[in-house]
Scaffold this motif. Sequence first.
Motif, PDB file in Angstrom:
ATOM      1  N   LYS A   6       5.994   8.670   0.917  1.00 49.23           N
ATOM      2  CA  LYS A   6       6.072   6.902   1.118  1.00 49.23           C
ATOM      3  C   LYS A   6       4.615   6.214   0.976  1.00 49.23           C
ATOM      4  CE  LYS A   6       8.145   3.153   2.555  1.00 49.23           C
ATOM      5  NZ  LYS A   6       8.966   2.527   1.536  1.00 49.23           N
ATOM      6  N   THR A   7       3.868   6.759   1.727  1.00 54.97           N
ATOM      7  CA  THR A   7       2.431   6.085   1.867  1.00 54.97           C
ATOM      8  C   THR A   7       1.236   6.982   1.827  1.00 54.97           C
ATOM      9  OG1 THR A   7       3.758   4.371   3.584  1.00 54.97           O
ATOM     10  CG2 THR A   7       1.489   4.385   3.416  1.00 54.97           C
ATOM     11  N   ALA A   8       0.262   6.523   1.374  1.00 53.71           N
ATOM     12  CA  ALA A   8      -1.080   7.116   1.239  1.00 53.71           C
ATOM     13  C   ALA A   8      -2.049   6.238   1.337  1.00 53.71           C
ATOM     14  CB  ALA A   8      -0.998   8.216   0.222  1.00 53.71           C
ATOM     15  N   ALA A   9      -3.232   6.567   1.655  1.00 51.72           N
ATOM     16  CA  ALA A   9      -4.569   5.737   1.580  1.00 51.72           C
ATOM     17  C   ALA A   9      -5.775   6.636   0.924  1.00 51.72           C
ATOM     18  CB  ALA A   9      -5.038   5.362   2.837  1.00 51.72           C
ATOM     19  N   GLN A  10      -6.222   6.037  -0.103  1.00 55.25           N
ATOM     20  CA  GLN A  10      -7.655   6.869  -0.599  1.00 55.25           C
ATOM     21  C   GLN A  10      -8.642   5.481  -0.250  1.00 55.25           C
ATOM     22  OE1 GLN A  10      -8.826   7.305  -4.900  1.00 55.25           O
ATOM     23  NE2 GLN A  10      -8.217   9.425  -4.254  1.00 55.25           N
ATOM     24  N   GLY A  11      -9.676   6.144   0.636  1.00 57.48           N
ATOM     25  CA  GLY A  11     -10.608   5.293   1.152  1.00 57.48           C
ATOM     26  C   GLY A  11     -10.072   3.892   1.576  1.00 57.48           C
ATOM     27  N   ASP A  12     -10.303   2.547   0.902  1.00 58.32           N
ATOM     28  CA  ASP A  12      -9.630   1.521   1.662  1.00 58.32           C
ATOM     29  C   ASP A  12      -8.660   0.867   1.096  1.00 58.32           C
ATOM     30  OD1 ASP A  12     -11.356   0.709  -0.645  1.00 58.32           O
ATOM     31  OD2 ASP A  12     -12.575  -0.313   0.424  1.00 58.32           O
ATOM     32  N   VAL A  13      -7.932   1.618   0.254  1.00 55.61           N
ATOM     33  CA  VAL A  13      -6.799   1.269  -0.521  1.00 55.61           C
ATOM     34  C   VAL A  13      -5.557   1.853   0.031  1.00 55.61           C
ATOM     35  CG1 VAL A  13      -5.749   0.808  -2.779  1.00 55.61           C
ATOM     36  CG2 VAL A  13      -8.208   1.106  -2.417  1.00 55.61           C
ATOM     37  N   LEU A  14      -4.323   1.222  -0.004  1.00 53.86           N
ATOM     38  CA  LEU A  14      -3.150   1.660   0.911  1.00 53.86           C
ATOM     39  C   LEU A  14      -2.149   1.728  -0.275  1.00 53.86           C
ATOM     40  CD1 LEU A  14      -1.732   2.349   3.559  1.00 53.86           C
ATOM     41  CD2 LEU A  14      -1.020   0.146   3.779  1.00 53.86           C
ATOM     42  N   ILE A  92      -5.386  12.379  -5.023  1.00 48.46           N
ATOM     43  CA  ILE A  92      -4.107  12.288  -4.672  1.00 48.46           C
ATOM     44  C   ILE A  92      -3.019  12.468  -5.891  1.00 48.46           C
ATOM     45  CG2 ILE A  92      -2.287  10.787  -3.310  1.00 48.46           C
ATOM     46  CD1 ILE A  92      -4.451   9.508  -1.642  1.00 48.46           C
ATOM     47  N   MET A  93      -1.984  13.073  -5.920  1.00 45.55           N
ATOM     48  CA  MET A  93      -0.892  13.254  -6.897  1.00 45.55           C
ATOM     49  C   MET A  93       0.180  12.231  -6.673  1.00 45.55           C
ATOM     50  SD  MET A  93      -0.112  14.421  -9.965  1.00 45.55           S
ATOM     51  CE  MET A  93      -1.124  15.846 -10.216  1.00 45.55           C
ATOM     52  N   PHE A  94       0.180  11.456  -7.724  1.00 46.71           N
ATOM     53  CA  PHE A  94       1.359  10.476  -7.541  1.00 46.71           C
ATOM     54  C   PHE A  94       2.597  10.999  -8.595  1.00 46.71           C
ATOM     55  CE2 PHE A  94       0.023   6.345  -5.766  1.00 46.71           C
ATOM     56  CZ  PHE A  94      -1.570   7.000  -5.477  1.00 46.71           C
ATOM     57  N   GLU A  95       3.767  11.070  -7.699  1.00 46.02           N
ATOM     58  CA  GLU A  95       5.128  11.301  -8.718  1.00 46.02           C
ATOM     59  C   GLU A  95       5.509  10.129  -9.403  1.00 46.02           C
ATOM     60  OE1 GLU A  95       6.061  14.453  -9.196  1.00 46.02           O
ATOM     61  OE2 GLU A  95       4.455  15.202  -7.829  1.00 46.02           O
ATOM     62  N   GLU A  96       6.438  10.197  -9.924  1.00 45.61           N
ATOM     63  CA  GLU A  96       6.993   9.067 -10.731  1.00 45.61           C
ATOM     64  C   GLU A  96       7.440   8.244  -9.658  1.00 45.61           C
ATOM     65  OE1 GLU A  96       7.961  12.018 -11.686  1.00 45.61           O
ATOM     66  OE2 GLU A  96       8.262  12.314 -13.713  1.00 45.61           O
ATOM     67  N   GLY A  97       7.450   6.801 -10.077  1.00 44.67           N
ATOM     68  CA  GLY A  97       8.134   5.889  -9.049  1.00 44.67           C
ATOM     69  C   GLY A  97       7.077   4.425  -9.241  1.00 44.67           C
ATOM     70  N   VAL A  98       7.172   3.466  -8.472  1.00 47.23           N
ATOM     71  CA  VAL A  98       6.727   2.298  -8.299  1.00 47.23           C
ATOM     72  C   VAL A  98       6.043   2.371  -7.048  1.00 47.23           C
ATOM     73  CG1 VAL A  98       6.820  -0.229  -8.121  1.00 47.23           C
ATOM     74  CG2 VAL A  98       8.347   1.038  -9.768  1.00 47.23           C
ATOM     75  N   TYR A  99       4.818   1.974  -6.881  1.00 46.19           N
ATOM     76  CA  TYR A  99       3.794   1.871  -5.682  1.00 46.19           C
ATOM     77  C   TYR A  99       3.044   0.469  -5.711  1.00 46.19           C
ATOM     78  CZ  TYR A  99       4.465   6.941  -6.138  1.00 46.19           C
ATOM     79  OH  TYR A  99       4.953   8.290  -6.315  1.00 46.19           O
ATOM     80  N   ARG A 100       3.151   0.070  -4.346  1.00 44.97           N
ATOM     81  CA  ARG A 100       2.414  -1.278  -4.137  1.00 44.97           C
ATOM     82  C   ARG A 100       1.047  -0.610  -3.633  1.00 44.97           C
ATOM     83  NH1 ARG A 100       4.931  -3.458   0.869  1.00 44.97           N
ATOM     84  NH2 ARG A 100       3.605  -2.319   1.924  1.00 44.97           N
ATOM     85  N   VAL A 101       0.023  -1.626  -4.163  1.00 41.22           N
ATOM     86  CA  VAL A 101      -1.423  -1.268  -3.766  1.00 41.22           C
ATOM     87  C   VAL A 101      -1.983  -2.433  -3.078  1.00 41.22           C
ATOM     88  CG1 VAL A 101      -3.597  -0.761  -4.987  1.00 41.22           C
ATOM     89  CG2 VAL A 101      -1.594  -0.083  -6.276  1.00 41.22           C
ATOM     90  N   ASN A 102      -2.247  -2.080  -1.848  1.00 41.25           N
ATOM     91  CA  ASN A 102      -2.938  -3.041  -0.944  1.00 41.25           C
ATOM     92  C   ASN A 102      -4.340  -2.717  -0.777  1.00 41.25           C
ATOM     93  OD1 ASN A 102       0.087  -2.904   0.314  1.00 41.25           O
ATOM     94  ND2 ASN A 102      -0.799  -4.875   0.116  1.00 41.25           N
ATOM     95  N   ARG A 103      -5.529  -3.693  -1.193  1.00 47.11           N
ATOM     96  CA  ARG A 103      -6.954  -3.185  -0.839  1.00 47.11           C
ATOM     97  C   ARG A 103      -7.094  -3.880   0.437  1.00 47.11           C
ATOM     98  NH1 ARG A 103      -5.676  -4.706  -6.052  1.00 47.11           N
ATOM     99  NH2 ARG A 103      -5.891  -3.100  -7.630  1.00 47.11           N
ATOM    100  N   GLN A 104      -7.949  -3.104   1.014  1.00 47.96           N
ATOM    101  CA  GLN A 104      -8.265  -3.672   2.502  1.00 47.96           C
ATOM    102  C   GLN A 104      -9.279  -4.643   2.580  1.00 47.96           C
ATOM    103  OE1 GLN A 104     -10.399  -0.817   5.122  1.00 47.96           O
ATOM    104  NE2 GLN A 104      -9.078  -1.366   6.738  1.00 47.96           N
ATOM    105  N   ARG A 105      -8.946  -5.671   3.542  1.00 47.71           N
ATOM    106  CA  ARG A 105      -9.907  -6.932   3.557  1.00 47.71           C
ATOM    107  C   ARG A 105     -10.392  -6.963   4.855  1.00 47.71           C
ATOM    108  NH1 ARG A 105      -5.469 -11.572   4.907  1.00 47.71           N
ATOM    109  NH2 ARG A 105      -4.353 -10.747   6.471  1.00 47.71           N
ATOM    110  N   GLU A 106     -11.367  -7.734   5.269  1.00 46.78           N
ATOM    111  CA  GLU A 106     -11.830  -7.940   6.529  1.00 46.78           C
ATOM    112  C   GLU A 106     -12.074  -9.618   6.981  1.00 46.78           C
ATOM    113  OE1 GLU A 106     -15.541  -5.887   7.405  1.00 46.78           O
ATOM    114  OE2 GLU A 106     -16.324  -6.881   5.352  1.00 46.78           O
TER     115      GLU A 106
END
Lengths: 117, 192
Positions: A6-14, A92-106
């Motif tokens: 369902k959810t993963a993060a790499q660095g500052d991206v969700l 990170i391996m992504f399987e088929e599907g749609v993913y929302r990408v949220n980049r971190q802010r401050e």
Amino acid sequence: MKTFNKTAAQGDVLFTKIESIPDGAIEQKPENGELVVTHSETGHNHVMVLDRQETPAVQMFDDKDNPLLSWLLVNRPTSLDHKRANHTHESIMFEEGVYRVNRQREQTPEGWRRAID
Amino acid sequence: MSFYDYFATEISGCKKLSGLNKIAKFCGWWWPFENAVIFTDRPTKIKCDDEKLLHCEDGPAIAYSDGFEIYSWHGQRIPGEWIKNPKSLTPKVALTWEQIDQRTAACEILGWHNIINELSPTVLDEDQDPLIGRLIEVDLPDHGKQKFIHAKCGTGREVAVMADRDATTILEAQASSYGLSVEDFSIPEIRT
């Protein structure tokens, strides 16, 4: 390589798996056969390498107003890789599907801005 | 000049500008006077961040062949010593630097996680998972209260990100930092 449901993060991206991409999102062009999911000021981008088939392995769509929001349409399993030699974020391996990408802010005294990694 | 060069090449409408175009190809800034012209060389290096602000974290952002250099952090000009000799920049130097915009740049260069421990942070909320981390508040000199998310990233490094000033829990702060409400925010199963 790590996988997720369902959810993963790499660095500052969700990344969050969702049902569909909202209307009005703008498809981004790949750069030299790679989809740059997050640009890094030091050139250590977070990228997904595309295959050579007619429909690319991954397509990315950006929100027309919010530069910190995008969506990924993963058509075939593809890894997200971080191009840095040290302190590298594991792929990170992504399987088929749609993913929302949220980049971190401050929230700085001057207002919101993209978080500096 | 490239805008006008297009018309000069394709439509022959800007031929009077061809001299300026030639100068732009080979020279940097220049100043014409009545009996003299000052020309400068073009920089050997220009580096910017992804917002096109002058920025380089391991050298000058602008360099000329004669050795003249400009150091810049996300558009803010900074002393070259901070980049050339990182040990010269300590939390104490950063926090007491007189020019406020340069002080902010100094704190970012050092990393806020190295700064906040010098300021006796108050822990407002803490998660057991170090990757979620804790919500802290510090009193920044000449600024006042500032909240931070203080956590570990997937590589094991310590990170501190300025948090939503309305957040009261670490989950609220984490969610808001991604532009999400707590209800829409799911804790990542994996974080690398």
